[in-house]
Enzyme design. Structure first.
Site, mmCIF file in Angstrom:
data_model
loop_
_atom_site.group_PDB
_atom_site.id
_atom_site.type_symbol
_atom_site.label_atom_id
_atom_site.label_comp_id
_atom_site.label_asym_id
_atom_site.label_seq_id
_atom_site.Cartn_x
_atom_site.Cartn_y
_atom_site.Cartn_z
ATOM 1 C CE LYS A 195 -4.003 1.538 2.798
ATOM 2 N NZ LYS A 195 -4.880 1.135 3.916
ATOM 3 C CB SER A 234 -8.157 2.742 2.874
ATOM 4 O OG SER A 234 -7.264 2.259 3.869
ATOM 5 C CB SER A 262 -8.206 -0.393 5.632
ATOM 6 O OG SER A 262 -9.066 0.721 5.713
#
Lengths: 468, 61
Positions: free
Chosen positions: A81, A157, A181
């Site tokens: 990420k 996310s 997330s």
């Protein structure tokens, strides 16, 4: 071109590279080829590190040629990420604003640890702006798309982290989980995901969101891969004030210990209402596979979610206050007003929420005197369409973005370890996840159960057919 | 929060205090989010806690 790479699990790759059956270079080249082929349509990657990855692969192959023994993740391509610091890459955290920042001077702790186990970083992944998101959408960089149907959300996310693994671009990725997330994209993309105990893995070198709840963890297509990655990432590094000083408690060797002796119950009450039937059917499927009909009520879970919601707003608003003053127009509109509202909330609300958190933690910990595992839905629905703003759950219309995490928030609120396991129900075209929740520091139990479910076929994480 | 509370005035003065320059576009959306937070806060505050209950941020020196 990818020579069967896409369907290989991380542990299979490591075995092949350790055994000299495949070179690390051939694996990394295959991963890069998949990224080149699939990423334009799926939008998982914001940076591809081909030169770095190939140099790293060559270094691994060179050591192998000299007779050195390689690490447990030898040659395994992974992606992170884009809130993880990677040397020479600007840490975007999904934000146009952060694109103005200097590149990171060093890799974050978890990237260093995975590469110390001979995994190979191949790129950085798209995400919801500043991690305040459950959708995987992003106004600046576009949405991460669901490989099982690109018209649907990947979840957020850590959207790119789900997309990269479900599509077969990399067998392993890292994400973060503040309120869900990791577990939400795992659910929507049909993956195994691990949110460890709060304070287990170092967050050093990553961009924060809500210090009280921020966790890091892996995504994979098998429980064994989660265990290998998790084991490689354990250990104290002094860079994260919240990390507890616990010695590594390795889990890969206990994965196959089975279910004998485990007391397993399904969460009822709050976790058995307010969702589409598919969410409950998935949890029931998992309970059947585990051979348990026991239920348990997590007290005051809805209030816990409310308290977590407030703390998230306030800590997020405070973190971004200076940017709200100076760069307001540059925020993702779906994030901006939530942060402004969070910045102005009365402090007494937040302190009360933190006091409630202490009470709630004590009550939930008592439950683990009676059970070892709590099963609950991960999301209230399968992946919504990209761009969908509202949904109807149990007859109530509500905003998608703020409510996808209603089953994950009461769990991360007190930092319990969770393995998300993917379920494919008959006649469903998209997967949905179930949370396997354990007591603090018992990631071994959560992963044991995930592994047993995978072996039984009740949980499975195939590479997306649309990506084949 | 009682019915006479002027939420728009609260938002305007709080943002002024923190030097956040709200746009007209943002104002109504901030209001929506503050109202959601207020509902969440009323749920939390409705729960009776022992006054000796301590907050739970995890910090160990």
């Amino acid at each position: 071109m990818s020579d069967g790479f896409k369907d290989l699990a991380a542990n299979e790759i490591a075995t092949a590279v350790n055994g000299g059956v495949r070179s690390a270079r051939s694996i990394v080249e295959a991963s890069l080829a998949e990224i080149e082929s699939q990423n334009p349509a799926l939008n998982a990657f914001t940076t591809v590190l081909a030169e770095r990855a190939l140099a790293r692969a060559d270094s691994i192959d060179s050591r192998k040629a000299k007779g050195a023994s390689l690490g447990p993740l030898a040659g395994v391509p992974f992606s992170v990420k884009n809130l993880y610091d990677v040397e020479g890459v600007t840490t975007l955290a999904g934000a146009k604003i952060n694109a103005d920042n200097a590149a990171a001077g060093a890799d974050c702790t978890l990237v260093k640890k995975l590469e110390a186990a001979d995994a190979v970083l191949v790129g950085c992944l798209n995400m919801g702006e500043y991690a305040y998101d459950f959708t995987g959408e992003n106004a600046h960089f576009g949405p991460s798309r669901n490989p099982h149907d690109p018209n649907h959300m990947a979840g957020g996310s850590s959207g790119g982290s789900g997309t990269a693994v479900a599509s077969g671009m990399t067998p392993l990725s890292l994400g973060s989980d503040t309120n869900g997330s990791i577990r939400v994209p795992s659910s929507f993309c049909g993956l195994f995901g691990l949110k460890p105990t709060y304070g287990r893995l170092s967050r050093s070198g990553t961009f924060p969101f809500v210090a009280s709840f921020d966790h890091l963890g892996p995504f994979a297509r098998s429980a064994k891969d989660l265990a290998l990655a998790y084991d490689a990432m354990q250990g104290k590094d002094n860079g994260d004030h919240a990390q507890q000083n616990r010695p590594p408690e390795l889990v890969a060797q206990t994965l196959d210990h089975g279910l004998a002796g485990l007391r397993i119950a399904r969460a009822t009450g709050y976790f058995a209402k307010g969702a589409e039937p598919v969410a409950f059917a998935a949890a029931e499927t998992i309970m059947r596979a585990l051979g348990s009909k026991q239920t348990i009520e997590i007290p005051e879970a809805e209030r816990a979610r409310a308290a977590g919601f407030l703390i998230t707003m306030a800590e997020g608003g405070s973190l971004h206050l200076e940017r709200l003053r100076t760069r307001l127009a540059d925020f993702d509109p779906d994030v901006r007003e939530r942060l402004i509202a969070g910045a102005i909330l009365p402090a007494s609300w937040i302190v009360q929420a933190q006091k409630f958190r202490r009470w709630y933690q004590a009550q939930v910990l008592k439950l683990f005197q009676h059970v070892d595992v709590i099963v609950a839905p991960a999301t209230p629905c399968t992946a919504p369409m990209i761009g969908q703003k509202n949904m109807v759950l149990d007859g109530v219309e509500m905003a998608v973005r703020a409510n996808i995490g209603l089953f994950t928030q009461p769990i991360s609120f007190i930092g319990l370890p969770v393995a998300a396991v993917p379920v494919w129900l008959q006649q469903e075209s998209l997967p949905i996840g179930v949370q396997i929740i354990a007591a603090p520091w018992r990631e071994d139990i959560a992963l044991r159960v995930a592994y047993a479910l995978e072996r039984s076929g009740a949980a499975r994480a195939p590479v997306a057919k649309s990506a084949s | 929060m009682d019915d006479t509370f002027d939420i728009d005035a609260f938002i305007a003065s709080s943002c002024a205090l923190l030097d956040i320059k709200l746009t007209d576009e943002s104002r109504s959306l901030v209001r929506v989010n503050v109202e959601i937070a207020a509902r969440m806060a009323s749920m939390v505050e409705a729960f009776s806690l022992d006054e000796r209950e301590e907050p739970a941020p995890v910090f160990k020196s």
